[in-house]
Design a protein around this motif. Structure first.
Motif, short mmCIF file in Angstrom:
data_model
loop_
_atom_site.label_atom_id
_atom_site.label_comp_id
_atom_site.label_asym_id
_atom_site.label_seq_id
_atom_site.Cartn_x
_atom_site.Cartn_y
_atom_site.Cartn_z
N MET A 290 0.84 -1.20 0.00
CA MET A 290 0.00 0.00 0.00
C MET A 290 0.87 1.25 0.00
O MET A 290 0.58 2.24 -0.69
CB MET A 290 -0.91 0.00 1.22
N ALA A 291 1.97 1.21 0.76
CA ALA A 291 2.89 2.35 0.82
C ALA A 291 3.51 2.63 -0.54
O ALA A 291 3.69 3.79 -0.93
CB ALA A 291 3.98 2.09 1.85
N LEU A 292 3.83 1.57 -1.28
CA LEU A 292 4.40 1.75 -2.61
C LEU A 292 3.41 2.44 -3.53
O LEU A 292 3.78 3.36 -4.28
CB LEU A 292 4.81 0.39 -3.19
N GLU A 293 2.16 2.04 -3.46
CA GLU A 293 1.15 2.68 -4.30
C GLU A 293 0.95 4.15 -3.90
O GLU A 293 0.82 5.02 -4.77
CB GLU A 293 -0.18 1.94 -4.19
N GLU A 294 0.96 4.42 -2.59
CA GLU A 294 0.82 5.81 -2.15
C GLU A 294 2.01 6.65 -2.60
O GLU A 294 1.88 7.83 -2.94
CB GLU A 294 0.68 5.86 -0.62
N LEU A 295 3.19 6.04 -2.61
CA LEU A 295 4.38 6.74 -3.08
C LEU A 295 4.25 7.05 -4.57
O LEU A 295 4.59 8.16 -5.01
CB LEU A 295 5.62 5.87 -2.83
N ALA A 296 3.75 6.10 -5.34
CA ALA A 296 3.54 6.33 -6.77
C ALA A 296 2.54 7.45 -7.01
O ALA A 296 2.71 8.29 -7.91
CB ALA A 296 3.08 5.04 -7.44
N LYS A 297 1.47 7.48 -6.21
CA LYS A 297 0.48 8.56 -6.33
C LYS A 297 1.12 9.91 -6.03
O LYS A 297 0.83 10.91 -6.69
CB LYS A 297 -0.68 8.31 -5.37
N ALA A 298 1.98 9.95 -5.01
CA ALA A 298 2.65 11.20 -4.65
C ALA A 298 3.58 11.67 -5.77
O ALA A 298 3.68 12.87 -6.04
CB ALA A 298 3.45 11.00 -3.36
N ILE A 299 4.21 10.73 -6.44
CA ILE A 299 5.16 11.07 -7.51
C ILE A 299 4.43 11.55 -8.76
O ILE A 299 4.80 12.56 -9.37
CB ILE A 299 6.05 9.85 -7.84
N HIS A 300 3.39 10.84 -9.16
CA HIS A 300 2.76 11.09 -10.46
C HIS A 300 1.53 11.99 -10.38
O HIS A 300 1.02 12.43 -11.41
CB HIS A 300 2.42 9.76 -11.12
N GLY A 301 1.03 12.25 -9.17
CA GLY A 301 -0.08 13.17 -9.00
C GLY A 301 -1.32 12.79 -9.79
O GLY A 301 -1.74 11.63 -9.81
#
Length: 305
Positions: A290-301
């Motif tokens: 889940m953290a990886l997905e949240e990180l991807a969301k933070a990166i790609h907006g």
């Protein structure tokens, strides 16, 4: 907030600590059985009856995710998730737990990560307490190893494998989606000011940045340390932030944007500063996918939606 293995004092300085970013370093995932023989002997317990003190937040989270929370008789102050864990007696901080309190709980086993001193673990063994010491904060795949080892200790092997499979599927989906997007040059801010801390190339968080489709500008640095000169020279597209100890996201943001040389960075001027839940990303365990997905969301907006 991030947790850094013992000896890396500057991270403790930032986080006083919660668990983090808890990070993490170099090498292959390994489990380290301590060699000291206990001076006191205890009758071996069957897995279903074993009582456990958790010496790390990700251990506590994993026991809950496996449905094995009934084994827990003790935790650290930083074991705050899930909320139900707060009902379990605490034996103190992650770095300075109370040996007296821990022993008084009469656990059969203590499960620790490499944030706990060898001296404490040897003292536990001398008191007749079995020790499972897990050294996994090297790579993202170490998360799965941690889950498997804990699952085996509490006779939840099937549950552990199902949990890992679900995580691997989520990670696969996140990585494949991230590959279709433009890569941004990212700086992961752990601390700033007199000391500039970031997820350097020898941390599993740097690996997560790459998996999430980012280019870590601190990839060539080591031991969570970066210089202001390099930060300015590499001028990232995006800065991912975690709140400083005792501050809100907004308090940290305001201090950052008003302090040189950070105020001169392009990401600061363009408002490309994004906060992320540092507990989730730093605690290698059931929430890592889940953290990886949240990180991807933070990166790609918005591109991620």
């Amino acid at each position: 907030m991030p947790i850094i293995p013992k000896g890396q004092w500057y991270m403790f300085k930032k986080f006083g600590f919660r668990y983090f970013l808890a990070a993490v370093l170099l090498g292959i995932t390994a489990f380290t059985p301590l060699l000291a023989q206990p001076l006191l002997e205890k009758k071996p317990q069957k897995s279903e009856n074993i009582s456990i003190v958790s010496l790390a937040p990700n251990v506590t989270e994993t026991l809950y995710a496996l449905g094995a929370e009934s084994h827990l008789v003790g935790r650290t102050d930083y074991c705050t998730y899930p909320e139900d864990a707060l009902k379990i007696p605490s034996i103190g901080t992650l770095y300075s737990p109370s040996l007296e309190k821990l022993v008084s709980l009469q656990p059969d086993m203590a499960i620790a990560t490499d944030f706990v001193s060898d001296e404490l673990l040897q003292s536990l063994q001398s008191a007749g307490i079995e020790v499972l010491s897990l050294d996994v904060q090297k790579t993202f795949s170490g998360t799965y190893t941690l889950i498997r080892e804990i699952a085996q200790a509490v006779d939840r092997v099937k549950e552990g494998e199902l949990l890992i499979l679900a995580m691997q599927n989520q990670v696969k989906d996140t990585v494949e989606k991230a590959r279709t997007m433009d890569k941004k040059r990212v700086y992961f801010m752990v601390d700033f000011g007199s000391f500039d801390g970031t997820a350097t190339g020898d941390t599993y968080i740097s690996e997560m940045l790459e998996m999430a489709g980012a280019i870590n500008i601190a990839q060539d640095a080591t031991r969570w340390t970066y210089s202001k000169e390099l930060l300015v020279a590499n001028d990232p597209d995006l800065i991912i932030m975690t709140p400083r100890w005792g501050q809100s996201d907004e308090e940290t943001r305001q201090e950052f944007i008003k302090t040189k040389p950070y105020s001169d960075l392009r990401a600061t001027k363009e408002g490309n500063l994004v906060f992320i839940d540092s507990d989730m990303i730093s605690r290698q365990g059931p929430r890592s996918a889940m953290a990886l997905e949240e990180l991807a969301k933070a990166i790609h907006g918005e591109d991620w939606l």
